[in-house]
Motif scaffolding. Structure first.
Motif, PDB file in Angstrom:
ATOM      1  N   ILE A   1       0.743  -1.237  -0.015  1.00  0.00           N
ATOM      2  CA  ILE A   1       0.095  -0.051   0.019  1.00  0.00           C
ATOM      3  C   ILE A   1       0.904   1.102   0.020  1.00  0.00           C
ATOM      4  N   PHE A   2       1.795   1.161   0.855  1.00  0.00           N
ATOM      5  CA  PHE A   2       2.783   2.473   0.722  1.00  0.00           C
ATOM      6  C   PHE A   2       3.526   2.785  -0.445  1.00  0.00           C
ATOM      7  N   ALA A   3       4.072   1.574  -1.051  1.00  0.00           N
ATOM      8  CA  ALA A   3       4.674   1.611  -2.286  1.00  0.00           C
ATOM      9  C   ALA A   3       3.762   2.435  -3.363  1.00  0.00           C
ATOM     10  N   GLY A   4       2.694   1.521  -3.474  1.00  0.00           N
ATOM     11  CA  GLY A   4       1.659   2.084  -4.466  1.00  0.00           C
ATOM     12  C   GLY A   4       1.236   3.462  -4.290  1.00  0.00           C
ATOM     13  N   LEU A   5       1.017   3.986  -3.038  1.00  0.00           N
ATOM     14  CA  LEU A   5       0.658   5.426  -2.710  1.00  0.00           C
ATOM     15  C   LEU A   5       1.683   6.376  -3.109  1.00  0.00           C
ATOM     16  N   VAL A   6       3.023   5.669  -2.737  1.00  0.00           N
ATOM     17  CA  VAL A   6       4.101   6.833  -3.070  1.00  0.00           C
ATOM     18  C   VAL A   6       4.365   6.963  -4.580  1.00  0.00           C
ATOM     19  N   SER A   7       4.250   5.577  -5.498  1.00  0.00           N
ATOM     20  CA  SER A   7       4.487   5.680  -6.641  1.00  0.00           C
ATOM     21  C   SER A   7       3.444   6.479  -7.405  1.00  0.00           C
ATOM     22  N   ASP A   8       2.163   6.611  -6.866  1.00  0.00           N
ATOM     23  CA  ASP A   8       0.823   7.385  -7.585  1.00  0.00           C
ATOM     24  C   ASP A   8       1.353   8.834  -7.373  1.00  0.00           C
ATOM     25  N   TYR A   9       1.854   9.303  -6.175  1.00  0.00           N
ATOM     26  CA  TYR A   9       2.084  10.571  -5.839  1.00  0.00           C
ATOM     27  C   TYR A   9       3.034  11.397  -6.637  1.00  0.00           C
ATOM     28  N   THR A  10       4.288  10.414  -6.717  1.00  0.00           N
ATOM     29  CA  THR A  10       5.367  10.888  -7.526  1.00  0.00           C
ATOM     30  C   THR A  10       5.324  10.654  -9.230  1.00  0.00           C
ATOM     31  N   GLY A  11       4.530   9.709  -9.359  1.00  0.00           N
ATOM     32  CA  GLY A  11       4.562   9.213 -10.655  1.00  0.00           C
ATOM     33  C   GLY A  11       5.924   8.315 -11.199  1.00  0.00           C
ATOM     34  N   GLY A  12       6.666   7.811 -10.039  1.00  0.00           N
ATOM     35  CA  GLY A  12       7.757   6.930 -10.449  1.00  0.00           C
ATOM     36  C   GLY A  12       7.619   5.611  -9.782  1.00  0.00           C
ATOM     37  N   ARG A  13       7.460   4.799 -10.767  1.00  0.00           N
ATOM     38  CA  ARG A  13       7.266   3.500 -10.242  1.00  0.00           C
ATOM     39  C   ARG A  13       8.533   2.777  -9.953  1.00  0.00           C
ATOM     40  N   ALA A  14       9.670   2.993 -10.797  1.00  0.00           N
ATOM     41  CA  ALA A  14      10.931   2.341 -10.729  1.00  0.00           C
ATOM     42  C   ALA A  14      11.799   3.030  -9.586  1.00  0.00           C
ATOM     43  N   THR A  15      11.700   4.379  -9.332  1.00  0.00           N
ATOM     44  CA  THR A  15      12.199   4.912  -8.589  1.00  0.00           C
ATOM     45  C   THR A  15      11.579   4.794  -6.773  1.00  0.00           C
ATOM     46  N   THR A  16      10.550   4.502  -6.833  1.00  0.00           N
ATOM     47  CA  THR A  16       9.877   4.172  -5.539  1.00  0.00           C
ATOM     48  C   THR A  16      10.535   2.732  -5.311  1.00  0.00           C
TER      49      THR A  16
ATOM     50  N   ASN B   1       8.697  -6.367   0.586  1.00  0.00           N
ATOM     51  CA  ASN B   1       7.623  -6.858  -0.247  1.00  0.00           C
ATOM     52  C   ASN B   1       6.711  -5.857  -0.984  1.00  0.00           C
ATOM     53  N   GLY B   2       7.385  -4.332  -0.734  1.00  0.00           N
ATOM     54  CA  GLY B   2       6.741  -3.240  -1.338  1.00  0.00           C
ATOM     55  C   GLY B   2       6.972  -3.301  -2.813  1.00  0.00           C
ATOM     56  N   PRO B   3       8.509  -3.153  -3.175  1.00  0.00           N
ATOM     57  CA  PRO B   3       8.830  -3.387  -4.629  1.00  0.00           C
ATOM     58  C   PRO B   3       8.106  -4.759  -5.329  1.00  0.00           C
ATOM     59  N   TYR B   4       8.034  -5.778  -4.789  1.00  0.00           N
ATOM     60  CA  TYR B   4       7.728  -6.888  -5.226  1.00  0.00           C
ATOM     61  C   TYR B   4       6.147  -6.753  -5.703  1.00  0.00           C
ATOM     62  N   ALA B   5       5.347  -6.301  -4.825  1.00  0.00           N
ATOM     63  CA  ALA B   5       3.878  -6.004  -4.854  1.00  0.00           C
ATOM     64  C   ALA B   5       3.795  -5.091  -5.850  1.00  0.00           C
ATOM     65  N   LEU B   6       4.487  -3.933  -5.888  1.00  0.00           N
ATOM     66  CA  LEU B   6       4.341  -2.818  -6.994  1.00  0.00           C
ATOM     67  C   LEU B   6       4.603  -3.218  -8.413  1.00  0.00           C
ATOM     68  N   ILE B   7       5.706  -4.000  -8.363  1.00  0.00           N
ATOM     69  CA  ILE B   7       5.971  -4.670  -9.726  1.00  0.00           C
ATOM     70  C   ILE B   7       5.150  -5.693 -10.491  1.00  0.00           C
ATOM     71  N   THR B   8       4.626  -6.384  -9.506  1.00  0.00           N
ATOM     72  CA  THR B   8       3.466  -7.436 -10.164  1.00  0.00           C
ATOM     73  C   THR B   8       2.134  -7.021 -10.010  1.00  0.00           C
ATOM     74  N   THR B   9       1.872  -5.737  -9.683  1.00  0.00           N
ATOM     75  CA  THR B   9       0.400  -5.380  -9.946  1.00  0.00           C
ATOM     76  C   THR B   9       0.514  -3.979 -10.689  1.00  0.00           C
ATOM     77  N   ALA B  10       0.540  -2.777 -10.232  1.00  0.00           N
ATOM     78  CA  ALA B  10       0.689  -1.647 -10.939  1.00  0.00           C
ATOM     79  C   ALA B  10       1.443  -1.605 -12.201  1.00  0.00           C
ATOM     80  N   VAL B  11       2.937  -1.921 -11.958  1.00  0.00           N
ATOM     81  CA  VAL B  11       3.728  -1.893 -13.138  1.00  0.00           C
ATOM     82  C   VAL B  11       3.457  -2.774 -14.131  1.00  0.00           C
ATOM     83  N   SER B  12       2.824  -4.070 -13.853  1.00  0.00           N
ATOM     84  CA  SER B  12       2.407  -4.871 -14.709  1.00  0.00           C
ATOM     85  C   SER B  12       1.305  -4.437 -15.758  1.00  0.00           C
TER      86      SER B  12
END
Length: 505
Positions: free
Chosen positions: A353-368, A406-417
């Motif tokens: 959840i934290f990774a998804g919120l930060v990546s939405d706010y910053t627009g940077g999936r990879a940076t998060t 688990n944050g990066p793992y979750a972000l890559i397998t969901t929003a990034v995919s």
């Protein structure tokens, strides 16, 4: 006298029709993948019961033998029990990794509802078969290996199907946050799986597998009756996956507006770039659907290769903890099997959840992802050296390390995919979500197979060396995203320069 309408029903009626179906899709896919993870967790809990410390229980009550393995379950009663446990893990994980690359291709070409439901029922069957080995008094290794291989193959039906369903219903605007919350199914499934397996691990470990098998079968049947694959199937408006402000997901930046909120008088544009009015009057015609993307075509989408390789190492770390953390706690902190299983659930508490919120706010999936991986490396080192200095320290370190891993793992397998599966280079072709998701998660699953295998080989030399291996994998995952992070940074600099130029003008 007739009672007033129930408050919950009044709330449902107040929601827009599209929102009700989106909510239903989120709930059903959440429950589906919760049950998938719930059925994978028992093996890590039951390991300590298959080869317990029998000397603590006294001599064998049947023949007064002083053997330290009289209470172990053959064939795991020998000195090579760690290698056999590693073989069980890898039978599942290698089959899962191989099957995942094929699964996405089938997922694009078969009805997702049938594919997902059938896979869940079969997963329930093979999970229960492992537990039935206890009641059938089976002591041959090949039985458990075959069951694990079959289970690994059929479980590949889950992830591409659920991500494709959610991606079909939700646009890009708040995808990171929505999928971050939704991806907590991984943590919920792992926690419930640990608790359910722990309830029977000491009395009848077969039930630790049979009960999760029954649960995933029931949820699969529910999905068969209620899951809706596409918004157009129920005359709902499909989401917008891109706006003019969107940039390449290799340097993912999102518009400040929610694409799902950008609706004209004629409705939002559909995935094929046509007005939703064209789709709302008639059901979706298979003949008019765009052709599914090829495997090589999916690999050419910008960002797929980088995120896939990053996930390989991120998932290596996550799955090593998934399969070996309870045994590590038993060996180092000297807890019992049930207590170690309960404590290990803290590793799955959060992060997505934290990774998804930060990546939405910053627009940077990879940076998060990169920033969380950078911080995770020293935290893993600290957990190994001070994490067992008291129950309070252990709890705090497990939660922090779990969130960062688990944050990066979750972000890559969901929003990034989902972002890459609806990439603007596809020109509106939505028939890529399953394939892209399968490539990314399939590559990650290679790491998931390597992690537990390496842990089994390295652990006899000491747990310190296992943690050094995990830290090295963490650093490699971060380095593989360097090009995408640089691209995101350039995008931000360009955006800031344009804003300054506009203000000066």
């Amino acid at each position: 006298m007739r009672a007033a309408l129930a408050p919950g029903i009044r709330l449902l009626r107040a929601l827009p029709r599209d929102s009700r179906y989106r909510g239903l899709t989120l709930v059903l896919t959440f429950l589906s993948y919760t049950s998938y993870h719930l059925s994978r967790k028992p093996i890590s809990i039951v390991k300590s019961q298959l080869h317990p410390n029998c000397s603590a229980l006294g001599p064998n009550p049947h023949n007064d033998s002083n053997s330290t393995t009289w209470c172990s379950w053959a064939p795991f009663d020998g000195d090579n029990y760690k290698e056999l446990f590693g073989a069980l893990d890898n039978a599942f994980l290698v089959a899962y990794a191989i099957g995942m690359f094929i699964s996405g291709i089938f997922g694009e070409r078969l009805p997702l509802r049938y594919y997902l439901s059938g896979g869940m029922v079969l997963s329930g069957l093979f999970t229960a078969l492992f537990g039935l080995g206890y009641f059938w008094n089976i002591h041959v290794l090949w039985y458990f290996i075959v069951v694990q291989v079959c289970n690994g193959l059929v479980q590949t039906t889950g992830w591409p199907a659920v991500v494709a369903c959610v991606g079909n219903w939700f646009g890009k605007g708040k995808r990171g946050l929505i999928m971050g919350i939704w991806n907590s199914h991984t943590s919920v499934g792992n926690i419930l799986g640990s608790l359910i397996a722990g309830a029977w691990v000491s009395s009848a470990w077969g039930l630790s597998f049979i009960v999760p098998g029954i649960i995933i079968t029931i949820v699969g049947i529910i999905c068969f009756f209620f899951l809706v694959e596409y918004p157009e199937d129920v005359d709902c408006n499909p989401p917008l996956h891109h706006t003019a402000a969107d940039e390449d997901p290799g340097g993912v930046t999102t518009s400040e507006k929610d694409p799902e909120a950008v609706i004209s008088n004629e409705g939002p544009l559909s995935l094929s770039g046509q007005s939703s009015v064209d789709h709302s009057n008639s059901p979706k015609e298979p003949a008019e659907e765009p052709e599914a993307i090829s495997f090589l075509g999916a690999l050419r989408i910008p960002g797929v290769v980088e995120f896939s390789l990053c996930l390989l190492f991120a998932k290596l770390v996550s799955y090593t903890f998934l399969y070996w953390l309870p045994l590590y706690i038993v060996n180092v902190a000297h807890f019992g099997a049930k207590e170690a299983g309960d404590l290990s659930t803290l590793f799955d508490v959060g992060g997505g959840i934290f990774a998804g919120l930060v990546s939405d706010y910053t627009g940077g999936r990879a940076t998060t992802c990169c920033m969380m991986l950078v911080v995770a490396a020293p935290m893993l080192f600290l957990y190994n050296h001070v994490g067992q200095n008291g129950i309070g320290t252990s709890i705090a370190m497990l939660i922090i390390c779990g969130a960062l891993v688990n944050g990066p793992y979750a972000l890559i397998t969901t929003a990034v995919s989902a972002d890459l599966g609806t990439h603007e280079s596809l020109k509106g072709n939505a028939k890529a979500l399953s394939t892209v998701t399968a490539i990314i998660d399939g590559t990650g699953s290679v790491g998931a197979a390597l992690g537990p295998l390496l842990a089994g080989l390295i652990s006899p030399t000491g747990w310190n060396n296992v943690f050094y291996m995990l830290i090295a994998a963490d650093v490699l995952a971060c380095l593989l995203l360097a090009r995408v992070v640089v691209k995101e940074a350039r995008g931000w600099c360009g955006s800031m320069a344009r804003q300054r130029g506009f203000k000066e003008f």
